[in-house]
Design an enzyme around this catalytic site. Sequence first.
Site, PDB file in Angstrom:
ATOM      1  N   SER A   1      10.016 -16.318  11.122  1.00  0.00           N
ATOM      2  CA  SER A   1      10.466 -15.575   9.957  1.00  0.00           C
ATOM      3  C   SER A   1      11.928 -15.146  10.123  1.00  0.00           C
ATOM      4  O   SER A   1      12.795 -15.984  10.365  1.00  0.00           O
ATOM      5  CB  SER A   1       9.551 -14.375   9.773  1.00  0.00           C
ATOM      6  OG  SER A   1       9.895 -13.696   8.604  1.00  0.00           O
TER       7      SER A   1
ATOM      8  N   ASP B   1       2.596 -20.242   1.837  1.00  0.00           N
ATOM      9  CA  ASP B   1       3.183 -19.043   2.452  1.00  0.00           C
ATOM     10  C   ASP B   1       3.717 -18.170   1.332  1.00  0.00           C
ATOM     11  O   ASP B   1       4.559 -18.580   0.545  1.00  0.00           O
ATOM     12  CB  ASP B   1       4.314 -19.484   3.402  1.00  0.00           C
ATOM     13  CG  ASP B   1       4.957 -18.315   4.139  1.00  0.00           C
ATOM     14  OD1 ASP B   1       4.866 -17.174   3.649  1.00  0.00           O
ATOM     15  OD2 ASP B   1       5.546 -18.554   5.204  1.00  0.00           O
TER      16      ASP B   1
ATOM     17  N   HIS C   1       2.042 -16.543   6.217  1.00  0.00           N
ATOM     18  CA  HIS C   1       3.379 -16.402   6.776  1.00  0.00           C
ATOM     19  C   HIS C   1       3.338 -16.288   8.301  1.00  0.00           C
ATOM     20  O   HIS C   1       4.356 -16.478   8.958  1.00  0.00           O
ATOM     21  CB  HIS C   1       4.049 -15.161   6.178  1.00  0.00           C
ATOM     22  CG  HIS C   1       5.510 -15.053   6.485  1.00  0.00           C
ATOM     23  ND1 HIS C   1       6.428 -16.010   6.105  1.00  0.00           N
ATOM     24  CD2 HIS C   1       6.221 -14.096   7.137  1.00  0.00           C
ATOM     25  CE1 HIS C   1       7.635 -15.640   6.515  1.00  0.00           C
ATOM     26  NE2 HIS C   1       7.533 -14.479   7.144  1.00  0.00           N
TER      27      HIS C   1
END
Lengths: 271, 1041
Positions: free
Chosen positions: A95, A217, A246
């Site tokens: 991320s 996601d 995610h």
Amino acid sequence: MGIVEEAHNVKVLGSGDRVTVLAHGFGTDQSVWKHLVPHLVDDFRVVLFDNMGAGTTNPDYFDFNRYATLEGYAFDLLAILEELRVESCIFVGHSVSAMIGAIACISRPDLFSKIIMMSASPRYLNDVDYYGGFEQEDLDQLFEAMGANYKSWCSGFAPLLVGGDMESVAVQEFSRTLFNMRPDIALSVAQTIFQSDMRQILSLVTVPCHILQSVKDLAVPVVVSEYLHQNLSSESIVEVMTSDGHLPQLSSPDIVIPVLLKHIRYDISTV
Amino acid sequence: MRAGLSTIQQTLTPEAASVLNHSIAEASRRNHGQTTPLHVAATLLASPSGFLRQACIKSHPNSSHPLQCRALELCFSVALERLPTAQSANSGGSPALDPPISNALMAALKRAQAHQRRGCPEQQQQPLLAVKVELEQLIISILDDPSVSRVMREASFSSPAVKATIEQSLNSTSSNSANTAGPIGLGFRPVIAPASTVAAPSANRNLYLNPRLQQGAASQQRSEEVKRVIDIMMRSKKVNPVLVGDSEPELIVKEILRKIESKEIDGVLRNVEVVHVEKDFTLDKTQMVAKIKELSTKVGAMIGNLDCGGVILDLGDLKWLVENHQAIGLAGGVKQQQQTVLEAGRAAVVEMGKLLGRFGEGSARVWLIGTATCETYLRCQVYHPSMESDWDLQAVPIAARAPSPGMFSRLGSNGILGCSVESLSPLKGFATTTAQPRQTSENFDPSRKTGCCPQCMQNYKQDLAKLLAAKEFEQSSSELTRPALPQWLQNAKAHDSDVKTVDQTQTKDQEVIWTQKTQDLQKKWNDTCLQLHPNFHQPSIGSERFAPAALSMMSYNSSLLGRQPFQPKLPLCKNIGETLQLNPHLVASQPMERTSSPPGSPVKTDLVLGRPKTIEITPDRTDKERLQDFLGRIPSEPQNKLQDLQSNKLLNTSAESFKKLVKGLVEKVWWQRDAASAVATTVTQCKSGNGKWRGSCSKGDIWLLFSGPDRVGKKKMASALSDQVCGAHPFVICLGSRRDNGESDVSFRGKTVVDKIAEVVRRNPFSVVVLEDIDEADMLVRGSIKRAMERGRLADSHGREISLGNVIFILTANWMPSDLNFTSNGISLDEKKLASLASGGWQLRLSLCEKTAKRRASWLHEEDRATKPRKESGSLSFDLNEAADVEDDKAADGSHNSSDLTVDHEEHGLTNRLLSSSTSSSASHELLNTVDEVIVFKPADFGPIRRDISNLITKKSCNIIGNKVTIEIVDEALEKITSGVCIGRTGLEEWTEKALVPSLRQLKTQMPTSEESLVVRLELDSESCNRSHGDWLPSSVKVVC
């Protein structure tokens, strides 16, 4: 133990010539890599750390100014690498950490042999000719909800992001680490992340990038990975995994870990 | 005193001297009796872009707001107001003498000078007058002055912190090698103030570190401050501390009160109660007086209690006395409000004074403790002038935390990227200002000037290197006790004054020994050289040198120049290498010689540039040129100097020196005559301040773009230019994919290209740096280079910026302006091929033989070349230029560089390529526009070059041997000579004179007198190959009869 290592709860595990640095994303801490680490320790020196602001770090160290942009985190990353005297590493960023790694590698390309970006997005907001998945109103609502009642926001946000029901272990785990953050810090971090726009820097990256992405996601649409692939100036490769959510390394390790290992072990030409 | 002043001014650099002059003027304006350090500090601070001001802002840990400096200025002007005025002298109204320099200022100037002398590492003690105090040193010693420190403290600046910032900036721009070699740099001074206590635990601090993580270090500082405050409270007068500062003074108050409440402190403060009163006052201003009265009763009751040793009233932040929160946002009535606040405040001050008076005596005392920002405290002083005495207050400045970690401390909010690169370097403002004088001073280093011929110089250098290695070993072993640091931190550590104080004396001694050793070594070689090579020291070729210092000295007494007679003493010194050991006498005498010597007499200014390692003295460089070079570097043209101190205008380029430069270049690269003259023009122009970007700001760096496919020519030109301008090899950094030259320095491994450049520039601020293949460089590098061109400073990947100094940058590229007509039908110069030809330790010999009927028609003919077996036949082909074979394989533009019939085709292809490359990267266009000059190198042919060479050799032989005997140059030999000339650094003329001519002469003596049918043959000598490696041309030619 150095001050940096202590502050970031740096752990160095395993042995090997090559160094792999695992960096967690928003709302988690280094425990998010728990499924991956055992597979790496035999071949790699694995560096784990917590980003400043994570629930496991001392909130006094969180300088709201420093961390108002992702560069602050990039400096932290470089500080850790310097402290550990890492000369070159394989950086696995999840991320936001993927972008942090990208920033850091522009500053110090010598320290990074490749970057593996998991669920990365250079910009979450939609823009002309760019689909990031969020509109400004969505984000405003999100921040508002965070500010209003952090606890309830967490319990709502976690299952959304992880992509499972409230009862699943992964969601529980993510909720735990998410709620560990001090609410004001969490809000600041979220604002920094969601308002960031790193599209400009992609063209400055010179380190090979492996882009891994869940097919579904909430935070990062699949097209974003293609955007990264197109816009990174360095070599890059995209692999879209059949996982959901995610945080696929937490929610579907059986799918994600082999892919991750493959990309850590092999370079783009041989993947 | 007047005389004293002018002497002092001679010890200062122009900037420093002008600051001093302004300060004296300021003191005089204010009618002060003396010029004190305060005046100097105020002057330094006054210029809005000033060095000190920036350092102050940077040193301030929490805020970089210019307002902070405003407060500082205020404090200084208040301090100046307080100074006594001159009583008698000026009352007569006559414009009296300038106020003399106070003892304190004199001491500061002396300190500055001492530091300046010490600041130049690796050298012997210099004669006093040769060292000029730079502005930075002046600032540093002014900051050391107690009165200045005190005023800065009042404004919540820490002078040690500011000093540290300046030193940091100094060190970051000063020569690296010097600083890493021994910690004798500028940071080498004990720092007495709290800042040093903070710096101590941070010796191995990480550049990227989160500043918050250093809070631990700050606690030590805090405990010192706590102690100071408690000391104040324990004394009998001015017992009520107000902690003034912007770095969280309330934390210290908290700490003190905690200590007091937990009875950790003995003495009068043992049984003391603490009452927090701030909250009562902040809410309602009108009630303040009543509140204080209430408080008074309360305190009375508390003190009435027998156990109680006293009461401390914690006033909190004093802003409640001068500010009104409720007023915020109310446009109307603000003034009204403000008025009431002030009145209430005044009443509160009076009332509090009463309270203190009431409990002032007796066994139990009442203390006040409070905090204030600098601004608040100033306001209190303005609005409530009696407060300080009524309340018995003592302001305690809380020093800002030391900035040394803070290279990046505020970076969190700035950026690594894009336009924010600028913000990456906190020193940006300093870089230019500091770098210039530093570099100049480096030239003043006499130890680098050695009066040896190149050969002895070489030996000397080798010995020096050994010595250096030994020294480094010594040092590294002595440093083993300290934690190992990454290389880039070593520098930072070198500034860490605290670590240094420990082994200061030790290193000092080492340094003395070291200088001694170098000196001895140098002397030894100078003597040896004098014995071995007397020729070199003859006036005709020997260079008589005087240090640059001598010249800049002149600027102060240039009026002498005309008058003084020629000093008969000089010839004595002239031949001795030791002349370099500059002494004041020579300083005075040598310039005389310069002016009085008849035109054309050899006066040489040998400016030794860059590191000694790279110095090579070319004895045949002309005096004018050297002088020119020198003047071009030091912005002090003697004649102008007095009129225009500030002016950086360099010496006007005399046509002569320009011609010399052209000649020097053309000699080496004769096939690129136009380019050579363009280079010379640009360089001379830029040096005299007329370059493209030199309109407003004068920069020392020059940027040339050598474009065109003639790689060899470009290389040779760069090398020739470097030789002419700095007498040294150029530094070549390859930006492209080509990594063919073996120059990759081990120390550069793992560094980015920009870092390499930065490193080279840092080490050699006067040099020629060749950045090869800029067209192949990646965008990032090109971007940095472009920024460097625009700003005169280069940021490395750590964000540290260095000034480009007086480096001449040569970018090379293969692009050609597309409108250029090619006139090529020959063979291009292929570097690789040439290198392979020239290498291998070949030797030449001259032999006599019978003239054969079957003489070769022409050695220029190419046919036999084609028949020779070649591995790289592709590159040998008749391509127009090298550009074509670099990357074109991929381009598939249809060009195969196959034969000379394809000229048109070729050109077309090239143009395409150019177009495509220029469209693909707009950066290249920008580069074209940013450089000082683009110099186009025509595609060069091998043929004409060879013809030139053979013509020259033939001519020489005709001159020497006569017309009767022809000379035949064997093809291979000619080819090798050509390659050697093209690739090597030796010029053609030079080589023929040195190597060939003596052999021809020798041959002539051995030649039978009347042999018509003889041919002199210049051919390869396969038998001997004992040539020293590294030379491309044989140093002599064997004669075989």
